[in-house]
Design a protein around this motif. Structure first.
Motif, PDB file in Angstrom:
ATOM      1  N   GLY A  83       0.834  -1.665   0.393  1.00  0.00           N
ATOM      2  CA  GLY A  83       0.268  -0.075  -0.182  1.00  0.00           C
ATOM      3  C   GLY A  83       1.354   1.459   0.314  1.00  0.00           C
ATOM      4  N   HIS A  84       0.441   2.177   0.785  1.00  0.00           N
ATOM      5  CA  HIS A  84       0.878   3.295   0.044  1.00  0.00           C
ATOM      6  C   HIS A  84       2.192   3.703   1.035  1.00  0.00           C
ATOM      7  N   THR A  85       1.832   3.166   1.962  1.00  0.00           N
ATOM      8  CA  THR A  85       2.928   3.654   3.429  1.00  0.00           C
ATOM      9  C   THR A  85       4.200   2.542   3.371  1.00  0.00           C
ATOM     10  N   GLY A  86       4.343   1.659   2.961  1.00  0.00           N
ATOM     11  CA  GLY A  86       5.281   0.689   2.494  1.00  0.00           C
ATOM     12  C   GLY A  86       5.655   0.821   1.681  1.00  0.00           C
ATOM     13  N   MET A  87       5.134   1.696   0.165  1.00  0.00           N
ATOM     14  CA  MET A  87       5.797   2.300  -0.919  1.00  0.00           C
ATOM     15  C   MET A  87       6.506   3.780  -0.801  1.00  0.00           C
ATOM     16  N   LEU A  88       6.517   4.590   0.020  1.00  0.00           N
ATOM     17  CA  LEU A  88       6.933   6.032   0.406  1.00  0.00           C
ATOM     18  C   LEU A  88       7.628   5.659   1.274  1.00  0.00           C
ATOM     19  N   ALA A  89       7.824   4.484   2.070  1.00  0.00           N
ATOM     20  CA  ALA A  89       9.057   3.949   2.706  1.00  0.00           C
ATOM     21  C   ALA A  89      10.419   3.590   1.470  1.00  0.00           C
ATOM     22  N   ALA A  90       9.965   3.001   0.641  1.00  0.00           N
ATOM     23  CA  ALA A  90      10.999   2.218  -0.134  1.00  0.00           C
ATOM     24  C   ALA A  90      11.717   3.865  -1.226  1.00  0.00           C
ATOM     25  N   LEU A  91      10.251   4.462  -1.643  1.00  0.00           N
ATOM     26  CA  LEU A  91      10.615   5.873  -2.497  1.00  0.00           C
ATOM     27  C   LEU A  91      12.158   6.927  -1.659  1.00  0.00           C
ATOM     28  N   THR A  92      11.496   7.145  -0.143  1.00  0.00           N
ATOM     29  CA  THR A  92      12.182   7.581   1.227  1.00  0.00           C
ATOM     30  C   THR A  92      13.407   7.123   1.162  1.00  0.00           C
ATOM     31  N   GLY A  93      13.951   6.359   0.793  1.00  0.00           N
ATOM     32  CA  GLY A  93      14.459   5.637   1.932  1.00  0.00           C
ATOM     33  C   GLY A  93      14.575   5.019   3.319  1.00  0.00           C
ATOM     34  N   ALA A  94      13.631   5.580   3.565  1.00  0.00           N
ATOM     35  CA  ALA A  94      12.769   5.351   4.863  1.00  0.00           C
ATOM     36  C   ALA A  94      12.903   3.919   5.594  1.00  0.00           C
ATOM     37  N   PRO A  95      13.864   3.803   6.483  1.00  0.00           N
ATOM     38  CA  PRO A  95      14.276   2.318   7.431  1.00  0.00           C
ATOM     39  C   PRO A  95      13.143   1.238   7.729  1.00  0.00           C
ATOM     40  N   SER A  96      11.642   2.307   8.232  1.00  0.00           N
ATOM     41  CA  SER A  96      10.821   1.921   8.473  1.00  0.00           C
ATOM     42  C   SER A  96       9.361   3.085   8.590  1.00  0.00           C
ATOM     43  N   SER A  97       8.484   2.333   9.058  1.00  0.00           N
ATOM     44  CA  SER A  97       7.174   3.834   8.692  1.00  0.00           C
ATOM     45  C   SER A  97       6.466   2.979   9.862  1.00  0.00           C
ATOM     46  N   PHE A  98       5.504   3.694  10.292  1.00  0.00           N
ATOM     47  CA  PHE A  98       4.737   2.996  11.083  1.00  0.00           C
ATOM     48  C   PHE A  98       2.544   4.636  10.985  1.00  0.00           C
ATOM     49  N   MET A  99       1.757   3.722  10.484  1.00  0.00           N
ATOM     50  CA  MET A  99       0.501   4.316  10.331  1.00  0.00           C
ATOM     51  C   MET A  99      -0.364   4.591  11.883  1.00  0.00           C
ATOM     52  N   LEU A 100      -0.913   6.112  11.648  1.00  0.00           N
ATOM     53  CA  LEU A 100      -1.550   6.460  12.014  1.00  0.00           C
ATOM     54  C   LEU A 100      -2.609   6.551  11.861  1.00  0.00           C
ATOM     55  N   LEU A 101      -3.497   6.599  12.264  1.00  0.00           N
ATOM     56  CA  LEU A 101      -5.196   7.199  12.263  1.00  0.00           C
ATOM     57  C   LEU A 101      -5.550   8.239  13.468  1.00  0.00           C
TER      58      LEU A 101
END
Length: 319
Positions: free
Chosen positions: A124-142
């Motif tokens: 989804g978006h979150t994993g794609m954004l992490a890959a595109l920005t080079g972030a080692p990990s990301s978190f989803m907050l609602l």
């Protein structure tokens, strides 16, 4: 803009139409001109677009048009070309945010099947954004007014989510949520961590993951001075948080966090990506192919996502 066959174009034009003409200058839409104009027509929104970087008429909205071959030209269909478009729109927006020409990104919904059928294998978006920005990990907050939830894991199987709930990941999730709330004005955020098993395992009767994994993660966060407690049985925790006992709940897996927040804030909850070098918010709904192109899509969630992004932009540290 999200998937060209979904409701993304419609909720965008409806939301921007509600902004005052002068206020629309803050926004740049990344997507497809024909799709946006078609959505404006079917929804009755009197918005116009001009090319990003050029002067437009009063009230017109800047558009970074991204050409993608083979778009179906109609709403409500699953198509690999739309998956390719999703990827290209997001990649363009990320480049704008990384270059400083945009303060952040607000995303409309994508279709994961279309995305993967186009050869872009992300959850989804979150994993794609992490890959595109080079972030080692990301978190989803609602985030909603009375309940905010951050997830230890999201788009993986329940078994995979349990395997991922290690002390280090739980600690990292708590840290990310704490830092975000501090940025949003909470001086000393109160955080609670949900247990994995029923009643947090009842001292091993229903599983020992809460004792072996969750408690150590919480203890490490407390040692850093974070006001966090847990694990707390999830069947009571969300009610307590909704009543004001906690500013943030750490959910262990996707449905544990999504179900309560969609129950109490289905139209207003905003998806916020943490852990990235750029700011990103999103609507918390899908492409809704069944109503795409009918003019019936609710744009309240997009208005909330735009507002939250503006608050993030205002809280950005000075360069």
């Amino acid at each position: 803009m999200g998937d060209p066959s979904g409701v993304g174009a419609e909720v965008i034009v409806k939301a921007l139409a509600q902004h005052a003409p002068a206020d629309r200058r803050r926004f740049v839409v990344v997507g497809d001109r024909e799709t946006l104009e078609r959505a404006a027509g079917t929804s009755g929104s009197d918005v116009a677009f001009h090319a990003f970087g050029e002067a437009g008429s009063a009230g017109s909205i800047a558009l970074a048009h991204v050409p993608v071959a083979g778009l179906p030209g109609r709403f409500g269909v699953l198509d690999p070309a739309c998956g390719e478009a999703c990827y290209q729109y997001i990649a363009t927006a990320v480049a704008m945010a990384q270059s400083g020409s945009a303060a952040g990104i607000v995303t409309a919904p994508i279709n994961k099947e279309a995305l993967n059928s186009a050869g872009h294998h992300y959850d989804g978006h979150t994993g794609m954004l992490a890959a595109l920005t080079g972030a080692p990990s990301s978190f989803m907050l609602l985030a909603s007014e009375r309940l905010k939830v951050i997830h230890v894991s999201t788009h993986i199987s329940l078994k995979g989510a349990i395997d991922r709930a290690m002390p280090e990941r739980i600690l990292a999730t708590i840290r990310a949520g704490h830092a975000h709330l501090r940025r949003m004005g909470y001086e000393a955020p109160k955080i609670a961590v949900a247990g994995i098993n029923p009643h947090c395992g009842e001292n091993g009767l229903f599983g020992d993951e809460d004792d072996r994994h969750v408690q150590p993660g919480v203890a490490m966060a407390r040692a850093e001075g974070i006001d966090v407690v847990g694990p707390i049985s999830a069947d009571t925790l969300y009610y307590r948080a909704y009543q004001g006992a906690f500013d943030l709940v750490v959910a262990q897996y996707h449905d544990q966090g999504h179900i309560p927040i969609k129950l109490v804030a289905f139209d207003s909850a905003v998806n916020v990506s943490l852990g990235l070098p750029i700011d990103r918010t999103s609507v918390d709904h899908g492409t809704a192919f069944d109503i795409a192109g009918t003019g019936r899509a609710n744009h309240v969630n997009m208005l909330c996502a735009l507002d939250y992004a503006a608050r993030l932009a205002a809280s950005r540290p000075a360069a």
